[in-house]
Design an enzyme around this catalytic site. Structure first.
Site, PDB file in Angstrom:
ATOM      1  N   ASP A   1     -25.239  78.561  19.050  1.00 47.91           N
ATOM      2  CA  ASP A   1     -24.716  77.194  19.080  1.00 47.91           C
ATOM      3  C   ASP A   1     -23.875  76.935  17.828  1.00 47.91           C
ATOM      4  O   ASP A   1     -24.292  77.271  16.721  1.00 47.91           O
ATOM      5  CB  ASP A   1     -25.890  76.199  19.125  1.00 47.91           C
TER       6      ASP A   1
ATOM      7  N   HIS B   1     -19.460  75.101  29.901  1.00 48.09           N
ATOM      8  CA  HIS B   1     -19.576  74.231  28.733  1.00 48.09           C
ATOM      9  C   HIS B   1     -18.424  74.457  27.753  1.00 48.09           C
ATOM     10  O   HIS B   1     -17.845  73.491  27.244  1.00 48.09           O
ATOM     11  CB  HIS B   1     -20.916  74.487  28.039  1.00 48.09           C
TER      12      HIS B   1
END
Length: 290
Positions: free
Chosen positions: A131, A204
């Site tokens: 992330d 995403h």
């Protein structure tokens, strides 16, 4: 931590002490634990700004976050007067900072959210993917993370947007690694982004990354409670303009084009959503004496 002020109480004096405390906590941590990377960042919500009678005009983009409602998923809005982002390499420091803040605020405010995040392996989320790969580095962090000359009264400060996401890990783990990679738009093992002709348009990465000229500084943290199966990501975004964050959220929840929403939302539900303004230390010093 997110705190909301109690009604019908005088809060100005407490807020002044709190501003001084945040400055002191950061200075003290830097002297006592120079290698701990300890910090405490305070964000102020729109309604709290008005109630406290803080300077006008307000920061240009400080407002209550309005829900973003897509065909299937919603970025909810939640009330937040003050937000504290506390971090360090040592949990003990975080505990003491949180305790000091609570001692000051407890009489006039209620804590409505407290999330204890942690670093998961090589900066991965609970979903298993790295992330923050697209975060700017070096001088770009300041450019994209701090308010610039377009709002000179608040130059050097930041907008802070936060969301608490809960993941449906049962459904997520039911996907093959290949299908998970298509949802994210990156390969799981090596964190390499898929080529444009391979990456799905509803992944995403395809929707949340809106170009090299529009970036934010992410400081997301995974959190989890095994016994209650509450596993998630606390999304933390610092930005020079909230409009950049808003464009990302529109892409994710409404879709680009409309209806082509971010597939990760089928496995991740936003439970909160709040916008704050983060003053500089000099601004905190000024606010403490107002």
């Amino acid at each position: 931590m997110v705190w909301n002020f109690k009604d019908n109480l005088e809060i100005k004096e407490v807020f002044g002490r709190l501003c001084k405390l945040v400055i002191n906590l950061n200075n003290s941590a830097n002297v006592r634990f120079p290698v701990s990377r300890a910090s405490c960042v305070m964000g102020i919500g729109h309604d709290a700004w008005l109630r406290l009678g803080l300077p006008v005009p307000l920061p240009k983009e400080l407002a209550n976050f309005a829900p973003i409602i897509g065909e299937k998923h919603t970025a909810v809005s939640s009330k937040g007067d003050l937000h504290f982002h506390i971090r360090a390499d040592t949990t003990s420091i975080c505990y003491d900072i949180a305790a000091a803040i609570t001692d000051v605020l407890d009489a006039v405010a209620v804590s409505v959210e407290e999330v204890h995040g942690f670093r998961y392996w090589d900066s991965r989320s609970i979903l298993g993917f790295v992330d923050g790969t697209e975060n700017p580095h070096g001088q770009d962090r300041e450019f994209f993370g701090m308010i610039g000359d377009d709002d000179p009264a608040y130059k050097g400060a930041s907008y802070l947007f936060v969301q608490k996401y809960i993941h449906n890990l049962t459904a997520w783990k039911g996907l093959s690694t290949e299908d998970q990679e298509k949802v994210i738009g990156r390969y799981k093992a090596n964190d390499i982004e898929m080529a444009d002709d391979v990456k799905p348009s509803n992944s995403h990465i395809a929707l949340a990354n809106i170009g090299d000229d529009l970036k934010i500084v992410r400081d997301n943290m995974p959190f989890g409670n095994m016994s209650t199966n509450e596993m998630g990501t606390y999304f933390i975004a610092y930005a020079s303009t909230f409009s950049t964050v808003k464009k990302m959220l529109d892409n994710m929840f409404i879709g680009s084009p409309v209806g082509n929403y971010d597939r990760i939302l089928d496995f991740s539900t936003a439970k909160t959503g709040s916008l704050f303004f983060v003053p500089t230390f000099n601004m905190l010093d000024d606010l403490s004496s107002d």
